[in-house]
Design an enzyme around this catalytic site. Structure first.
Site, PDB file in Angstrom:
ATOM      1  N   GLN A 162      53.864   8.265  27.839  1.00 54.64           N
ATOM      2  CA  GLN A 162      53.636   9.144  28.986  1.00 54.64           C
ATOM      3  C   GLN A 162      54.774  10.161  29.075  1.00 54.64           C
ATOM      4  OE1 GLN A 162      52.303   6.514  32.573  1.00 54.64           O
ATOM      5  NE2 GLN A 162      53.348   5.199  31.119  1.00 54.64           N
ATOM      6  N   ASN A 163      55.799   9.982  28.255  1.00 54.43           N
ATOM      7  CA  ASN A 163      56.983  10.837  28.352  1.00 54.43           C
ATOM      8  C   ASN A 163      56.732  12.200  27.716  1.00 54.43           C
ATOM      9  OD1 ASN A 163      58.030   8.560  29.425  1.00 54.43           O
ATOM     10  ND2 ASN A 163      59.361   8.051  27.696  1.00 54.43           N
ATOM     11  N   HIS A 203      50.786  12.846  28.319  1.00 51.50           N
ATOM     12  CA  HIS A 203      51.053  13.834  29.365  1.00 51.50           C
ATOM     13  C   HIS A 203      51.602  15.137  28.815  1.00 51.50           C
ATOM     14  CE1 HIS A 203      51.233  10.438  32.602  1.00 51.50           C
ATOM     15  NE2 HIS A 203      50.008  10.781  32.282  1.00 51.50           N
ATOM     16  N   CYS A 240      54.197  35.472  28.323  1.00 48.72           N
ATOM     17  CA  CYS A 240      53.876  35.675  26.911  1.00 48.72           C
ATOM     18  C   CYS A 240      54.050  37.154  26.570  1.00 48.72           C
ATOM     19  CB  CYS A 240      52.449  35.215  26.642  1.00 48.72           C
ATOM     20  SG  CYS A 240      51.875  35.625  24.989  1.00 48.72           S
ATOM     21  N   GLY A 248      58.891   0.158  29.874  1.00 51.35           N
ATOM     22  CA  GLY A 248      59.504   1.186  30.707  1.00 51.35           C
ATOM     23  C   GLY A 248      58.564   2.035  31.519  1.00 51.35           C
ATOM     24  N   THR A 249      57.460   1.447  31.965  1.00 51.62           N
ATOM     25  CA  THR A 249      56.585   2.222  32.863  1.00 51.62           C
ATOM     26  C   THR A 249      56.286   1.422  34.121  1.00 51.62           C
ATOM     27  OG1 THR A 249      54.457   3.353  33.124  1.00 51.62           O
ATOM     28  CG2 THR A 249      54.479   1.461  31.618  1.00 51.62           C
ATOM     29  N   SER A 250      56.199   2.153  35.244  1.00 51.17           N
ATOM     30  CA  SER A 250      55.838   1.505  36.508  1.00 51.17           C
ATOM     31  C   SER A 250      54.349   1.204  36.547  1.00 51.17           C
ATOM     32  CB  SER A 250      56.215   2.413  37.687  1.00 51.17           C
ATOM     33  OG  SER A 250      55.513   3.646  37.588  1.00 51.17           O
ATOM     34  N   PRO A 300      63.093  -3.980  33.227  1.00 51.60           N
ATOM     35  CA  PRO A 300      64.076  -4.765  34.003  1.00 51.60           C
ATOM     36  C   PRO A 300      63.557  -5.151  35.382  1.00 51.60           C
ATOM     37  CG  PRO A 300      64.790  -2.466  33.791  1.00 51.60           C
ATOM     38  CD  PRO A 300      63.543  -2.610  32.979  1.00 51.60           C
ATOM     39  N   ALA A 342      65.061  -1.401  27.776  1.00 53.03           N
ATOM     40  CA  ALA A 342      64.410  -1.114  26.492  1.00 53.03           C
ATOM     41  C   ALA A 342      65.412  -1.068  25.343  1.00 53.03           C
ATOM     42  CB  ALA A 342      63.658   0.211  26.586  1.00 53.03           C
TER      43      ALA A 342
HETATM   44  P1  OAD Z   1      58.370   5.681  36.593  1.00 59.01           P
HETATM   45  O1  OAD Z   1      59.561   6.429  37.053  1.00 59.01           O
HETATM   46  O2  OAD Z   1      57.228   5.565  37.538  1.00 59.01           O
HETATM   47  O3  OAD Z   1      58.777   4.203  36.177  1.00 59.01           O
HETATM   48  C1  OAD Z   1      59.836   3.966  35.297  1.00 59.01           C
HETATM   49  C2  OAD Z   1      59.876   2.493  34.972  1.00 59.01           C
HETATM   50  O4  OAD Z   1      60.912   2.297  34.022  1.00 59.01           O
HETATM   51  C3  OAD Z   1      60.177   1.566  36.151  1.00 59.01           C
HETATM   52  O5  OAD Z   1      59.236   0.506  36.170  1.00 59.01           O
HETATM   53  C4  OAD Z   1      61.583   1.047  35.853  1.00 59.01           C
HETATM   54  O6  OAD Z   1      61.784  -0.292  36.321  1.00 59.01           O
HETATM   55  C5  OAD Z   1      61.596   1.088  34.348  1.00 59.01           C
HETATM   56  N1  OAD Z   1      62.933   1.190  33.730  1.00 59.01           N
HETATM   57  C6  OAD Z   1      64.042   1.768  34.243  1.00 59.01           C
HETATM   58  N2  OAD Z   1      65.056   1.679  33.358  1.00 59.01           N
HETATM   59  C7  OAD Z   1      64.567   1.031  32.270  1.00 59.01           C
HETATM   60  C8  OAD Z   1      65.114   0.661  31.008  1.00 59.01           C
HETATM   61  N3  OAD Z   1      66.396   0.920  30.669  1.00 59.01           N
HETATM   62  N4  OAD Z   1      64.319   0.004  30.126  1.00 59.01           N
HETATM   63  C9  OAD Z   1      63.019  -0.284  30.442  1.00 59.01           C
HETATM   64  N5  OAD Z   1      62.454   0.066  31.612  1.00 59.01           N
HETATM   65  C10 OAD Z   1      63.213   0.724  32.516  1.00 59.01           C
HETATM   66  O7  OAD Z   1      57.930   6.346  35.201  1.00 59.01           O
HETATM   67  P2  OAD Z   1      56.521   6.271  34.451  1.00 59.01           P
HETATM   68  O8  OAD Z   1      55.868   4.956  34.660  1.00 59.01           O
HETATM   69  O9  OAD Z   1      56.736   6.726  33.065  1.00 59.01           O
HETATM   70  O10 OAD Z   1      53.994  12.127  34.740  1.00 59.01           O
HETATM   71  O11 OAD Z   1      55.703   7.375  35.238  1.00 59.01           O
HETATM   72  C11 OAD Z   1      54.420   7.719  34.815  1.00 59.01           C
HETATM   73  C12 OAD Z   1      54.199   9.201  35.025  1.00 59.01           C
HETATM   74  O12 OAD Z   1      54.525   9.539  36.370  1.00 59.01           O
HETATM   75  C13 OAD Z   1      55.096  10.068  34.183  1.00 59.01           C
HETATM   76  O13 OAD Z   1      54.574  10.320  32.888  1.00 59.01           O
HETATM   77  C14 OAD Z   1      55.173  11.350  34.976  1.00 59.01           C
HETATM   78  C15 OAD Z   1      55.217  10.794  36.383  1.00 59.01           C
HETATM   79  O14 OAD Z   1      54.647  11.599  37.341  1.00 59.01           O
HETATM   80  C16 OAD Z   1      54.153  13.432  34.484  1.00 59.01           C
HETATM   81  O15 OAD Z   1      55.201  13.997  34.562  1.00 59.01           O
HETATM   82  C17 OAD Z   1      52.904  14.142  34.110  1.00 59.01           C
END
Ligand code: OAD
Length: 239
Positions: free
Chosen positions: A96-97, A114, A139, A179-181, A206, A223
């Protein structure tokens, strides 16, 4: 209960990654303390309505993000994934990054659900962004605003990328979410899909997420600390 978990016993691995993967590089996550959306509400910088209202402001926000990411280096987790892909090229990485840090370690064919901070689009189509510091807003050919090629809130996710990710999950025997919520849809529906499939499902984070209890295994950790061990020797302790 904890027991050993050996990733090398699986044949077809899908890695599903989020902002936590890049956290140890110094790229802030989106939610929680220090999250990007707490300093920059997405309604003002990351949706089409904001772009229509204030294109220059939205472009400036993304320039700041590019500059911040350019100052960060891939961390141990990105490098571990890159090494694993060399050893196991059938592995599929879905992220998603938008930061491009996986690509900077040499990872190829990452499904960027994304989009990317490093691409822009205009009436001429999509192309690489000139560079992190560029002040260019329009552009030079069509005069259109250079819109970051990112899936913002309320945008539709690219169907081909989403279907490629779903197909990989359908065919995998190990799904690792790291590493995703899992709070953003439709991306999070891919987690739900994996949880409905017959594969083994592992979560690395974590903090617990809303999906944690449904995973077969959970590794509570960062991670950059977990992935190198997971991919190097195979067996790690999970709960
Ligand atoms: P979030 O900010 O919602 O969640 C980040 C997750 O990473 C949380 O669950 C943290 O506990 C976890 N985390 C933090 N540090 C970590 C580490 N060192 N190792 C492993 N995990 C760790 O981010 P996303 O779930 O990626 O969309 O968010 C999804 C989407 O929401 C993103 O792609 C973005 C956002 O709006 C767009 O920008 C289009």
């Amino acid at each position: 209960m904890t027991d050993a978990f050996d990733v090398t016993t699986y044949q077809r691995v899908v890695l599903f990654t989020g902002a936590g993967l890049s956290a140890e590089s110094g790229v802030p996550t989106y939610r929680g303390a220090g999250g990007i959306w707490s300093s920059y509400p997405w309604q003002e910088v990351a949706c089409e309505a904001a772009f229509e209202r204030d294109p220059a402001g939205v472009i400036a926000f993304h320039r700041l993000r590019r500059q911040a990411v350019a100052a960060c280096a891939p961390n141990a987790a990105h490098h571990a994934i890159a090494r694993f892909l060399v050893e196991r090229p059938e592995t599929v990485v879905v992220t998603q990054n938008t930061d491009g840090l996986l690509e900077r370690t040499g990872c190829r064919d990452v499904i960027e659900l994304h989009g990317s901070l490093w691409l822009v689009r205009c009436a001429c189509g999509e192309r690489p962004h000139p560079d992190a510091d560029s002040q260019q807003q329009r552009c030079e050919v069509c005069g259109d605003w250079l819109r970051p090629a990112i899936t913002w809130f309320d945008d539709a996710v690219d169907v081909a990328r989403f279907e490629a990710a779903a197909a990989a999950i359908a065919g995998c025997d190990l799904f690792i979410s790291v590493g995703t919520s899992g709070l953003v849809y439709p991306a999070a529906s891919l987690i739900e899909y994996a949880l409905s499939e017959a594969c083994t499902r592992v979560e690395i984070n974590p903090e617990p997420t809303t999906f944690s209890e449904h995973f077969d295994r959970r590794i509570s950790g960062r991670a950059g600390e977990v992935l190198p061990g997971l991919f190097a020797s195979g067996a790690v302790r999970t709960s």
